[in-house]
Design an enzyme around this catalytic site. Structure first.
Site, mmCIF file in Angstrom:
data_model
loop_
_atom_site.group_PDB
_atom_site.id
_atom_site.type_symbol
_atom_site.label_atom_id
_atom_site.label_comp_id
_atom_site.label_asym_id
_atom_site.label_seq_id
_atom_site.Cartn_x
_atom_site.Cartn_y
_atom_site.Cartn_z
ATOM 1 N N CYS A 135 -25.432 -25.334 32.414
ATOM 2 C CA CYS A 135 -25.387 -26.384 33.438
ATOM 3 C C CYS A 135 -26.695 -27.160 33.503
ATOM 4 O O CYS A 135 -27.680 -26.708 34.088
ATOM 5 C CB CYS A 135 -25.077 -25.752 34.798
ATOM 6 S SG CYS A 135 -25.118 -26.942 36.145
ATOM 7 N N CYS A 138 -27.859 -28.102 37.004
ATOM 8 C CA CYS A 138 -28.464 -26.987 37.751
ATOM 9 C C CYS A 138 -29.870 -26.668 37.233
ATOM 10 O O CYS A 138 -30.772 -26.396 38.004
ATOM 11 C CB CYS A 138 -27.644 -25.709 37.622
ATOM 12 S SG CYS A 138 -25.881 -25.925 37.732
ATOM 13 N N ASP A 139 -30.038 -26.639 35.913
ATOM 14 C CA ASP A 139 -31.256 -26.063 35.343
ATOM 15 C C ASP A 139 -32.163 -27.048 34.601
ATOM 16 O O ASP A 139 -33.280 -26.685 34.227
ATOM 17 C CB ASP A 139 -30.873 -24.924 34.374
ATOM 18 C CG ASP A 139 -30.084 -23.836 35.081
ATOM 19 O OD1 ASP A 139 -30.407 -23.561 36.254
ATOM 20 O OD2 ASP A 139 -29.152 -23.279 34.481
#
Ligand code: NDP
Length: 311
Positions: A135, A138-139
């Site tokens: 992701c 997300c990261d």
């Protein structure tokens, strides 16, 4: 004692929330369990530009928040919790939730969606969370100014690569064939990003690094040439598999686990059980198609209950 529910909905993506909205408006007093990723896959994406009604686009998490609120406005009960076991050989249908709740449901709408697939390498598992991710939204932030690789050739891979290209110094896109599967718009975004380098015909051998990713060993499957790309992040975007494990043995599914429905409907082979969204759709997999089938499932649940004299 079992909790008695007329219309139980499993999953909180566009399919689940749309089913909840329709079922609530039809007076079925639906209860929806969100599963382990409330809001579903759209909560790990950024801009959604192809959902009708949002001319300027919308952020995925915001859109799911709106879906949830709309369903709640008509009385749908939204609960945290994951279905861990079912028994569809009995009626009412039995569903066990991970908080210990046992439910006896008159209808069940399965909208459990699909989850990201992994490559299956030992190093991918070992370094997950330490440079390996599925992701970018997300990261990606952790890899600002660094070099990363994305594996895959579909819309997800192109979207992730484009997103990362705005944060990272360099993005390698590892594509196993000599073409991208992604839509033309997505392909163009990748091709127009000067810091994305597409490596066609490349497969991942291994991700290197002890405690954190420091490179990826790739092989050119045409020439056999191997090399190590020095990257700090490795993003996997190779498709999805349906979240249908707990229905094995009760519902008809194909060899990859997608639930089978009667053509043109959302009816599974068990009366009163309906499947909507990605868990039953390996072809379209769009938010709008998921929402459409969620609506169909609620309408069919209502008809089923009426025929049984339960509504
Ligand atoms: P796809 O199944 O479309 O693509 C998966 C990609 O991963 C393919 O290029 C495939 O290669 C590659 N792949 C699969 N296994 C491996 C492996 N072991 N090693 C290397 N590469 C591998 O999945 P997506 O998640 O990209 O998209 C799913 C659906 O969601 C699609 O319908 C897509 O259109 C949609 N989507 C839409 C978005 C949007 O419109 N904003 C954003 C993201 C997704 P190959 O091509 O060789 O099979």
């Amino acid at each position: 004692m079992a909790d008695k529910i007329k219309c139980l909905i499993l999953g909180s993506g566009p399919a689940g929330y749309t089913a909840a909205l329709y079922a609530a408006r039809a007076g079925l007093a639906p209860v929806l369990y969100q599963g382990n990723q409330p809001g579903g896959q759209l909560t790990i994406t950024s801009h959604v530009e192809n959902y009708p009604g949002y001319p300027e686009g919308i952020l995925g998490p915001q859109m799911m928040e709106d879906f949830r609120k709309q369903a709640e406005r008509f009385g749908a009960k939204i609960r945290g919790g994951l279905a861990v076991k079912v028994d569809f050989s009995v009626y009412p249908l039995k569903v066990s939730i991970d908080d210990g709740n046992e439910i006896a449901a008159n209808t069940v709408i399965i909208a459990t969606g699909a989850s990201a697939k992994w490559l299956g390498l030992e190093s991918e598992k070992r370094l997950n969370g330490n440079g390996v991710s599925a992701c970018a939204v997300c990261d990606g932030f952790f890899f600002r100014g660094q070099d990363v690789a994305v594996v895959g050739g579909g819309d997800t891979a192109c979207e992730e690569a484009t997103y990362l290209s705005k944060l990272c110094r360099k993005v390698f896109l590892l594509v196993r064939r000599d073409v991208l599967r992604a839509s033309k718009t997505m392909q163009e975004r990748v091709l127009n990003s000067p810091n994305i380098e597409i490596l066609f015909n490349h497969e991942t051998r291994e991700i290197t690094g002890d405690d954190a990713v420091n490179g990826v060993k790739v092989i050119n499957n045409k020439t056999g040439e191997e090399k190590i790309l020095p990257v700090q992040g490795f993003f996997v975007a190779v498709g999805h598999s349906p979240n249908s494990e707990i229905f094995k043995g009760y519902l008809d599914m194909d060899e990859t686990g997608y639930l089978k429905v009667q053509p043109g409907t959302v009816k599974t082979d068990v009366p009163g059980v309906f499947a909507a969204g990605d868990v039953a759709d390996k072809t379209y997999r769009q938010a709008v198609t998921a929402a459409g089938t969620g609506c169909m499932a609620a309408l069919d649940a209502e008809r089923f209950l009426a025929e049984k004299g339960l509504h």
